[in-house]
Design a protein around this motif. Sequence first.
Motif, PDB file in Angstrom:
ATOM      1  N   SER A 177       9.110  94.743  24.657  1.00  0.00           N
ATOM      2  CA  SER A 177      10.356  94.036  24.975  1.00  0.00           C
ATOM      3  C   SER A 177      10.092  92.592  25.360  1.00  0.00           C
ATOM      4  N   LYS A 178       8.836  92.189  25.293  1.00  0.00           N
ATOM      5  CA  LYS A 178       8.465  90.830  25.673  1.00  0.00           C
ATOM      6  C   LYS A 178       8.969  89.824  24.639  1.00  0.00           C
ATOM      7  N   VAL A 179       9.612  88.766  25.136  1.00  0.00           N
ATOM      8  CA  VAL A 179      10.106  87.712  24.254  1.00  0.00           C
ATOM      9  C   VAL A 179       9.134  86.542  24.316  1.00  0.00           C
ATOM     10  N   GLU A 180       8.649  86.122  23.153  1.00  0.00           N
ATOM     11  CA  GLU A 180       7.732  84.994  23.090  1.00  0.00           C
ATOM     12  C   GLU A 180       8.421  83.816  22.410  1.00  0.00           C
ATOM     13  N   TYR A 181       7.960  82.631  22.737  1.00  0.00           N
ATOM     14  CA  TYR A 181       8.586  81.420  22.204  1.00  0.00           C
ATOM     15  C   TYR A 181       7.626  80.654  21.302  1.00  0.00           C
ATOM     16  N   ASN A 182       8.146  80.247  20.162  1.00  0.00           N
ATOM     17  CA  ASN A 182       7.392  79.424  19.222  1.00  0.00           C
ATOM     18  C   ASN A 182       8.051  78.057  19.103  1.00  0.00           C
ATOM     19  N   SER A 208      11.127  66.125  13.735  1.00  0.00           N
ATOM     20  CA  SER A 208      12.018  66.957  14.543  1.00  0.00           C
ATOM     21  C   SER A 208      11.282  68.229  14.971  1.00  0.00           C
ATOM     22  N   SER A 209      11.835  68.908  15.970  1.00  0.00           N
ATOM     23  CA  SER A 209      11.219  70.157  16.411  1.00  0.00           C
ATOM     24  C   SER A 209      12.272  71.106  16.957  1.00  0.00           C
ATOM     25  N   ILE A 210      11.933  72.382  16.939  1.00  0.00           N
ATOM     26  CA  ILE A 210      12.808  73.402  17.503  1.00  0.00           C
ATOM     27  C   ILE A 210      11.944  74.422  18.246  1.00  0.00           C
ATOM     28  N   ARG A 211      12.346  74.761  19.446  1.00  0.00           N
ATOM     29  CA  ARG A 211      11.686  75.794  20.247  1.00  0.00           C
ATOM     30  C   ARG A 211      12.634  76.988  20.304  1.00  0.00           C
ATOM     31  N   TYR A 212      12.125  78.172  19.994  1.00  0.00           N
ATOM     32  CA  TYR A 212      13.009  79.326  19.829  1.00  0.00           C
ATOM     33  C   TYR A 212      12.253  80.612  20.160  1.00  0.00           C
ATOM     34  N   PRO A 213      12.980  81.677  20.537  1.00  0.00           N
ATOM     35  CA  PRO A 213      12.323  82.956  20.816  1.00  0.00           C
ATOM     36  C   PRO A 213      12.053  83.718  19.517  1.00  0.00           C
ATOM     37  N   THR A 214      11.070  84.567  19.532  1.00  0.00           N
ATOM     38  CA  THR A 214      10.736  85.352  18.339  1.00  0.00           C
ATOM     39  C   THR A 214      11.725  86.494  18.117  1.00  0.00           C
TER      40      THR A 214
END
Length: 387
Positions: A177-182, A208-214
């Motif tokens: 259930s762990k959410v990781e960010y890329n 540009s860049s985007i940070r988001y959860p997997t």
Amino acid sequence: MNKKQGNYDEHILTLIAKYQEGIATEDEIRQIDFWYDNPPSSEKYADGMSEFTKAKKRSRLLENIYDEISKRTAKQPQLNSKKFIRTVFAIAAIVLVALGAGFILLQTYLKHDSVQPLTSAALIKPASSKTLLTLSNGRQIVLNDAKAGVLANQGDAIITKNSNNNIVYNTGTSLSSKVEYNTMATLRGGEYHLVLADGTNVWLNAASSIRYPTSFPGKERIVEVSGEAYFEVAHDIAKPFKVVSKGQTIEVLGTHFNVNAYANEPDIKTTLLQGSVKVTAYGIKNILKPGQQAAASVVGTTVSEVDTKEVVAWKEGYFEFSDADIQTVMRELSRWYDVEVVFEGKIPSETFTGRVSKFLDLNQVLTLVKSPKIHIVTTGRRIMIKE
């Protein structure tokens, strides 16, 4: 254009139709070549206007021709190829006569006879197209070099590069259930398309860049953006989608919109193409309708109607400007070609309107910015502009 000139243009277009059919004589071909090389009334367009302005006039001319061809051929029975060609050129002749010497602009532009090359800029092409994916553990993947297939497994997500060179996040078989960010970042001159775990499509513009959860297991979907991105958000009424950028939050359920949040732009611009979004910037909330743009800064937010095709032209491979000042134009060129732009003395007040491919050499694009009032000097990757 007088009647005699109009008849002459129509005569030439008739010869062009014959040339297309392969039945033009050598004398007729010479007449066509002479007409291309010596267009009438060319002094009307000599100096005094930028090439971007000329480009817009060309664009309008061609749009009128295509519109007229579509209208008239739609009313006609099915034509064989020779009759169709004659019909098309006859229609084009009518439009050209009505619009005067507009066709001259197209020929002058294609031949580049009046353009002086900027030697040092001629070799500058769009900058590196590399896109960097940084995983939550710090591992970095240069996506342009990675082969198609599975790139990584993170938590409950599988990261895959498909055959179209796009990145897709799919729910895996892990029970974690762990959410990781890329973080995905494009360098100058780069663009990239990815599909988030919820099915949302994101296109990143250059620098540009985007940070988001997997994955999105919670009650809302949140991503962070810097630079420019276009979103087609997957609809999920139970999980609002939020885009956070400098001083602003965009909230949607499912819609298409563009956000421009470059650090060196004076405003954060959010443009809605489809659906509805709520934009909260510096404590002020606005609901946008399709075709509207919110321009937000520390001094306030303005909402206006805009041409959405112009806003997302970058995604289709074009620079497009409408009455843009020279600083706006050069900021965009700087990001794409990775060049330094310096203004010497007074900043030119001329504005630019036009559309041009992003995949031309820098020299070809700069010729559209040149005008009698603007002087451009290039040294390596440095561009100096002055009146």
